[in-house]
Write a protein that holds these residues in place. Structure first.
Motif, PDB file in Angstrom:
ATOM      1  N   LYS A   1       5.352  70.067   5.447  1.00  0.00           N
ATOM      2  CA  LYS A   1       4.885  68.892   4.704  1.00  0.00           C
ATOM      3  C   LYS A   1       5.309  67.602   5.379  1.00  0.00           C
ATOM      4  CE  LYS A   1       4.806  71.204   0.195  1.00  0.00           C
ATOM      5  NZ  LYS A   1       5.095  72.542   0.725  1.00  0.00           N
TER       6      LYS A   1
ATOM      7  N   MET B   1      -0.720  70.411   5.540  1.00  0.00           N
ATOM      8  CA  MET B   1      -0.006  69.545   4.590  1.00  0.00           C
ATOM      9  C   MET B   1       0.847  68.492   5.281  1.00  0.00           C
ATOM     10  SD  MET B   1      -1.088  70.682   1.798  1.00  0.00           S
ATOM     11  CE  MET B   1      -0.045  69.723   0.697  1.00  0.00           C
TER      12      MET B   1
ATOM     13  N   LYS C   1       0.549  64.446   4.655  1.00  0.00           N
ATOM     14  CA  LYS C   1      -0.479  64.092   3.682  1.00  0.00           C
ATOM     15  C   LYS C   1       0.007  62.948   2.795  1.00  0.00           C
ATOM     16  CE  LYS C   1      -3.992  66.881   4.352  1.00  0.00           C
ATOM     17  NZ  LYS C   1      -5.361  66.384   4.628  1.00  0.00           N
ATOM     18  N   ASN C   2       1.288  62.964   2.499  1.00  0.00           N
ATOM     19  CA  ASN C   2       1.901  61.893   1.710  1.00  0.00           C
ATOM     20  C   ASN C   2       3.131  61.393   2.455  1.00  0.00           C
ATOM     21  OD1 ASN C   2       0.177  62.073  -0.716  1.00  0.00           O
ATOM     22  ND2 ASN C   2       1.094  64.113  -0.892  1.00  0.00           N
TER      23      ASN C   2
END
Length: 358
Positions: free
Chosen positions: A213, A236, A239-240
């Protein structure tokens, strides 16, 4: 008396004889077919049983390789030639590795154990393999990296891809290898990069096909020799993005001139939220730079130690050579002096004998 059985259809004189002949002929054919089928079954079992224990050998560049791939082995074969330098035991049914698995193969440099069912490795399994350079443990059922394998003094490449590593994958307690150049952790279901620590020679890292992530430059900074970073198929990743993580990684990759495979680091979200993102990330970037410098200093010190050791060995060899040459010179002079004394004594003895005769 019972009538004799007909041996040919022309001998059948009644319906009963004809029926008996056909029944016995069918039984004979069925019996022959059963015997033939049994023979083929026994042969196939014998061949498969023999194939299970047959490994082939080949030699190239003065290196003997044992190929035991696809032989249905449940354990590493322990009766191979002890001088093999490469062992391929891929596509078998090996479930565990033990202390006696490789005790006879101390010359091994290349070990391929891909596509087995290995889920357990006993402590001390790799201790006899002090010459090992390349290990492939891909496509198995391992949950942690074998601790002992990273202690090997000549290990250069380790493939752990397509195992289901848990948590930190065992790297938190594993020793740091000073010789490892390539590490593959592809398709290992990783959600975070394991704490690799300072691997001063690691130049290739494959972490593709995982579930990462976020990836921090702080995690990669100790790998100051890194040149290739494979990040593909991490859907992922960033993504943020949070804080400066993406921006720092992009800056670090650019500064270190690292090639990263087929993934654009899109830090646009950070740029929109932080108009002066580069300025905001400067303090953390300084920390990353310091970590890189620490790694490089370690490499320089290691090279200095190696150079000092080589110089020490050279000096020792020169001293021993000088002592040996001096020994040869002194020994030769002593030998010549002794021969001269013996010759003089012999001549003096001859004169004394001549005088006595007179």
């Amino acid at each position: 008396m019972m009538s004799s059985q007909p041996h040919d259809i022309s001998e059948c004189s009644s319906v009963t004889d004809l029926f008996r002949f056909r029944t016995e002929a069918g039984s004979s054919r069925r019996l022959a077919m059963c015997r033939l089928l049994s023979w083929f079954l026994a042969l196939s079992v014998a061949l498969s049983a023999g194939e299970e224990h047959i490994c082939t050998y080949s030699t190239s560049f003065h290196m003997t390789t044992a190929d035991c791939s696809g032989r249905m082995f449940k354990h590493v074969p322990t009766t191979l030639s002890s001088d093999i330098k490469a062992l391929s035991a891929t596509y078998n049914r090996i479930r565990g590795l033990y202390k006696d698995s490789f005790k006879n193969y101390t010359y091994l440099k290349y070990l391929y154990l891909d596509n087995n069912m290995i889920s357990y490795i006993e402590n001390g399994t790799f201790d006899p393999l002090q010459q090992l350079e390349v290990v492939r443990l891909s496509h198995n059922a391992l949950e942690t990296v074998p601790v002992g394998i990273l202690q090997l003094p000549k290990l250069r490449k380790l493939f752990m891809d397509s195992n289901r590593l848990n948590g930190d994958g065992g790297f938190a307690v594993a020793p740091v290898s000073e010789t490892l150049e390539l590490l593959s952790l592809a398709n290992c279901h990783l959600e975070d990069l394991p704490p690799l620590g300072m691997y001063p020679k690691l130049s290739e890292l494959n972490i593709s096909g995982n579930e990462l992530k976020v990836l921090s430059s702080h995690q990669l900074a100790p790998l100051c020799s890194l040149h290739l970073l494979d990040l593909r198929e991490n859907p992922m990743l960033f993504k943020n993005p949070k804080d400066c993580e993406c921006q720092l990684l992009a800056t670090w990759i650019t500064q270190m001139n690292i090639y990263y495979a087929e993934i654009p680091l899109n830090c646009s979200n950070e740029t929109e939220n932080h108009t002066d993102s580069k300025l905001a990330c400067m303090p953390q970037l300084q920390e990353v730079t310091e970590m890189q410098q620490t790694c490089r200093t370690t490499i320089v010190k290691r090279k200095q130690r190696e150079s000092e050791l080589i110089n020490c060995l050279l000096i020792t060899l020169i001293v021993f050579a000088c002592i040996y040459i001096a020994y040869l010179v002194i020994g030769t002079k002593f030998k010549n002096h002794s021969l001269t004394e013996i010759r003089l004594e012999y001549q003096h003895g001859d004169r004394n004998r001549d005088t006595s005769y007179v």
